[in-house]
Design a protein around this motif. Structure first.
Motif, PDB file in Angstrom:
ATOM      1  N   VAL A 103      -0.595   1.968  -2.296  1.00  0.00           N
ATOM      2  CA  VAL A 103      -0.443   2.483  -3.661  1.00  0.00           C
ATOM      3  C   VAL A 103      -1.580   1.998  -4.552  1.00  0.00           C
ATOM      4  N   VAL A 104      -1.972   0.725  -4.394  1.00  0.00           N
ATOM      5  CA  VAL A 104      -3.097   0.194  -5.191  1.00  0.00           C
ATOM      6  C   VAL A 104      -4.384   0.931  -4.830  1.00  0.00           C
ATOM      7  N   LEU A 106      -4.593   3.955  -3.782  1.00  0.00           N
ATOM      8  CA  LEU A 106      -4.450   5.312  -4.319  1.00  0.00           C
ATOM      9  C   LEU A 106      -4.799   5.370  -5.803  1.00  0.00           C
ATOM     10  N   LEU A 107      -4.430   4.326  -6.536  1.00  0.00           N
ATOM     11  CA  LEU A 107      -4.579   4.333  -7.995  1.00  0.00           C
ATOM     12  C   LEU A 107      -5.778   3.524  -8.485  1.00  0.00           C
ATOM     13  N   SER A 108      -6.597   2.964  -7.579  1.00  0.00           N
ATOM     14  CA  SER A 108      -7.697   2.087  -7.988  1.00  0.00           C
ATOM     15  C   SER A 108      -8.695   2.817  -8.886  1.00  0.00           C
ATOM     16  N   PRO A 109      -8.991   2.243 -10.079  1.00  0.00           N
ATOM     17  CA  PRO A 109      -9.972   2.858 -10.981  1.00  0.00           C
ATOM     18  C   PRO A 109     -11.363   2.235 -10.880  1.00  0.00           C
ATOM     19  N   TRP A 113     -10.339  -3.386  -8.436  1.00  0.00           N
ATOM     20  CA  TRP A 113      -9.005  -3.056  -7.932  1.00  0.00           C
ATOM     21  C   TRP A 113      -9.034  -2.727  -6.450  1.00  0.00           C
ATOM     22  N   PHE A 179      -8.304  10.079  -2.612  1.00  0.00           N
ATOM     23  CA  PHE A 179      -6.914  10.359  -2.994  1.00  0.00           C
ATOM     24  C   PHE A 179      -6.133  10.921  -1.808  1.00  0.00           C
ATOM     25  N   TRP A 182      -5.390   8.104   0.944  1.00  0.00           N
ATOM     26  CA  TRP A 182      -4.384   7.097   0.588  1.00  0.00           C
ATOM     27  C   TRP A 182      -3.017   7.700   0.337  1.00  0.00           C
ATOM     28  N   LEU A 183      -2.952   8.934  -0.116  1.00  0.00           N
ATOM     29  CA  LEU A 183      -1.649   9.569  -0.318  1.00  0.00           C
ATOM     30  C   LEU A 183      -0.907   9.714   1.010  1.00  0.00           C
TER      31      LEU A 183
END
Length: 407
Positions: A103-104, A106-109, A113, A179, A182-183
């Motif tokens: 999840v991290v 997937l959402l890393s900006p 992160w 994306f 990782w999804l």
């Protein structure tokens, strides 16, 4: 000698609540592969992240190396815990933590992160490695117990190869590759966690769980001399994994002017697919012969790789990949099949911990050192030195194994 065929009589599950042992074996084997698929996935994506976020090239090796160091720090702490609390609680917890890492990712900006995600993934993989490996051995069908030990040597190689190929293919053809990668892995890791909840326990709980968290490597006395001869092969195999997953993609661009992530992913896949295939097809070969052949194969493969760079011959890179993959598969299979049957069931997690500690130490140190060196001398020279050092390490293992068997 304690055979790996034994399953603790007291470690039985209540029927109706848990899956049959055969189903559990298949599912936990798949979960072990999934953990390594996730571990192999970031490699082809790191250049994409670099292009998006504009960080320095040495950060690539840092992002690779922190994973190994997270493993290295965690394994001595939790490596033997499943011998005390049971396999199932640690499997559930480690797979759930790996889900958090996905999840991290997937959402890393930002790269910061991403490094956090790699650290969490390293901790999760460390917790999963020994418990899943021990559970796979113990869940294997009674008539096919060798298959359990075979899976512990084959699954890591298969998982890393599939992870690199999957990520490379998506990176080559998908618009938002990171994306998409990782999804899918979020879903896979969620399913693996749920499956572990319904997997039967195979180990008997015993007191001393808190004391087992004191960092140490618990290696049974009866295998210490044999284990010592396997260390160069283990270190060499993990250094080779660093080379093909983290450094070869850079070499392909800088030396051979290859564009696109798919080539590096395919080369890494060849290494690990050949390794898994050799591991699966050599069950009748004696372990010490496998170790000798494996370390010899890695030595020759490293030398051919150095020659490929010196001659600017991309074809030799593929030859090196074949030799290295066969060497890694043989060496790792010979190590696990030689050591696992010599220890009692409650000592298995500790044994796998000892194997992974030296392996990930070699991976982490080599990855972190390679980055700054490449910045000073260039990627081609760094890769050549890396190959020479790896060849010397594995050659030491060949000599040590041959001397041990003569005695």
């Amino acid at each position: 000698m304690t055979a790996v065929l034994d399953r603790p009589a007291t470690a039985t599950a209540r029927r109706g609540l848990f899956l049959p042992h055969g189903v559990g074996f298949a599912g936990i084997s798949a979960a072990m592969v999934a953990v390594l698929v996730a571990a192999g996935a970031p490699g082809p994506l790191l250049p994409i992240y670099q292009a998006q976020w504009g960080f320095a090239p040495w950060v690539l090796t840092l992002a690779f190396g922190v994973y190994a160091f997270a493993l290295l720090v965690t394994i001595p702490v939790v490596g033997s815990l499943s011998d005390y609390v049971g396999r199932r609680p640690l499997m559930i917890g480690s797979l759930a933590l790996d889900l958090v890492a996905m999840v991290v990712f997937l959402l890393s900006p930002s790269i910061g992160w991403l490094i956090v995600a790699r650290v969490v993934q390293g901790v999760a993989t460390a917790a999963a490695s020994s418990s899943l490996s021990a559970a796979v051995v113990e869940l294997a069908p009674q008539r096919h117990k060798k298959l359990g030990a075979q899976m512990t040597s084959m699954a890591p190689l298969a998982g890393l190869g599939i992870g690199a190929l999957y990520s490379g293919l998506v990176a080559q053809f998908a618009a938002d590759a990171a994306f998409a990668v990782w999804l899918v892995l979020v879903v896979v890791m969620a399913l693996a966690t749920v499956f572990a909840v319904f997997t039967p326990e195979t180990a008997t709980r015993k007191p001393g769980a808190l004391a087992s968290l004191v960092p140490r490597v618990s290696l049974p006395k009866q295998v210490r001399r044999l284990y010592a001869t396997t260390v160069p092969g283990i270190v060499g195999a993990f250094m080779m994994m660093t080379l093909w997953m983290g450094l070869v993609p850079v070499v392909l661009v800088s030396v051979f002017h290859v564009r696109g992530p798919i080539v590096g992913a395919l080369v890494a896949f060849v290494v690990f697919a050949v390794g898994a295939g050799v591991s699966a097809s050599t069950s009748s070969v004696r372990p010490h012969l496998l170790r000798l052949a494996g370390m010899s194969g890695m030595t020759v493969g490293a030398i051919v790789f150095v020659g490929a760079i010196g001659a600017h011959a991309q074809a030799l890179v593929w030859v090196s990949a074949l030799l290295t993959g066969a060497g890694i598969g043989s060496a790792f299979a010979g190590t696990t099949r030689g050591l696992v049957p010599e220890v009692a069931p409650h000592e298995r997690a500790g044994l796998f911990t000892a194997i992974y500690v030296v392996g990930y130490l070699g991976m982490g140190v080599s990855a972190v050192v390679a980055g700054p060196v490449a910045g000073v001398v260039g990627a081609a020279t760094m890769a050549s030195w890396f190959g020479v050092v790896t060849a010397l390490v594995t050659l030491t293992g060949v000599i040590a194994t041959a001397r041990f068997n003569r005695r």
